[in-house]
Design an enzyme around this catalytic site. Structure first.
Site, short mmCIF file in Angstrom:
data_model
loop_
_atom_site.label_atom_id
_atom_site.label_comp_id
_atom_site.label_asym_id
_atom_site.label_seq_id
_atom_site.Cartn_x
_atom_site.Cartn_y
_atom_site.Cartn_z
CG HIS A 134 -13.87 -21.51 -0.21
ND1 HIS A 134 -13.47 -22.71 -0.74
CD2 HIS A 134 -15.23 -21.60 -0.11
CE1 HIS A 134 -14.51 -23.48 -0.96
NE2 HIS A 134 -15.61 -22.84 -0.57
CG ASN B 208 1.17 -11.18 -10.21
OD1 ASN B 208 1.80 -11.34 -11.26
ND2 ASN B 208 1.70 -11.43 -9.02
CG HIS C 208 -22.48 -20.79 -1.16
ND1 HIS C 208 -22.32 -20.71 -2.52
CD2 HIS C 208 -22.04 -22.05 -0.82
CE1 HIS C 208 -21.80 -21.83 -2.98
NE2 HIS C 208 -21.63 -22.66 -1.98
CG ASP D 82 -19.13 -22.31 1.83
OD1 ASP D 82 -18.31 -21.96 0.96
OD2 ASP D 82 -19.54 -23.49 1.94
CG HIS E 81 -23.33 -26.34 1.24
ND1 HIS E 81 -22.59 -27.51 1.20
CD2 HIS E 81 -22.51 -25.36 0.79
CE1 HIS E 81 -21.38 -27.23 0.73
NE2 HIS E 81 -21.30 -25.95 0.49
#
Ligand code: MN
Length: 258
Positions: A73, A62, A79, A75, A207
């Site tokens: 996921h 694919n 980011h 970071d 973050h």
């Protein structure tokens, strides 16, 4: 016996188990939803190239598309604007992708209050009982949110005031980033910040502080309930995307079984 011989032996005999902290990645994986006017991430998509047919008689494969920040996921510092001069995901040293992990369980608190915020006092209560946060290690924040991971609505838990999911209070995020030897934090929710963190000072403090300090985030983790409070070893394996701000990752934990 070398340390690696001991590890291989322990894996073979089951005295060290491998726990998969990764959620399945598919078209059904829940996605972060930002309000207008911000750009949203596309989800994960597979496009079949061949399946033992005229397009490739002996092989199945694919192509895939999707955002860097989809599913379980990683970071990378770049980011966030506070980490813009830091590492992209391809530049993260491999030695920082494996390290000790502690698990702080606030699933009872988050069940009662989906906006629950982890505080410095919470972490200090943990370290008073279990010892200091590990040098070069990870703080994994269990909230029970992985039980919602097959339902986009329950996972984002949004109402007319926005999403309601647990996170870190701003002072805790700053302290973990600047005053602890951790390399990163991992959460079960769609991002490392709380659902309401757009309104915090600063906005999205986890973050902002963690990535600004050159540290990392892991999101949408599963199976943290299978980990002890201390003693697990975490292995995070994001794709080495050049200039990438993050990547879907396979995240594993090695856990001692007596
Ligand atoms: Mn992310």
């Amino acid at each position: 016996m070398t340390a690696l011989d001991s590890l291989v032996d322990a894996l073979a005999h089951g005295s060290v188990a491998v726990v998969d902290l990764t959620l399945p990645l598919s078209e059904r994986t829940p996605l972060l939803q930002l309000p207008e006017p911000f750009a949203n991430t596309p989800g994960f998509q597979l496009r079949e190239l061949s399946a033992y047919d005229d397009r490739g008689p002996a092989w199945y494969w694919n192509a895939f598309t999707g955002g860097e920040h989809v599913g379980t996921h990683f970071d990378a510092p770049v980011h966030w604007i506070t980490g813009r001069d830091g590492e992209d995901v391809s530049q993260v040293p491999p030695s920082r992708l494996i390290g000790p992990a502690v698990v702080i369980d606030k699933s009872t608190e988050a069940a009662a209050d989906p906006d629950y915020l982890l505080t410095v006092a919470d972490v200090e209560a943990f370290t008073a009982q279990h010892g200091p946060l590990p040098d070069g290690g990870w703080l994994l924040y269990r909230t029970g949110w992985d039980a919602r991971a097959d339902d986009q609505q329950a996972f984002l838990n949004a109402d007319e005031t926005g999403p309601h999911t647990p996170g870190f209070d701003p002072e805790c995020a700053r302290w973990l980033a600047d005053d602890t030897p951790l390399v990163g934090v991992g959460v079960e929710t769609v991002g490392t910040d709380a659902g309401t963190a757009h309104s915090f000072e600063p906005a999205f403090p986890c973050h902002s502080f963690m990535l600004g300090a050159g540290k990392y985030g892991l999101t949408q983790l599963a199976n943290l309930a299978q980990l002890p409070p201390t003693g697990a070893v975490l292995v995070a394996a994001p794709l080495r995307i050049v200039r990438g701000s993050g990547s879907p990752a396979r995240v594993l934990a090695l856990v001692g079984r007596s």
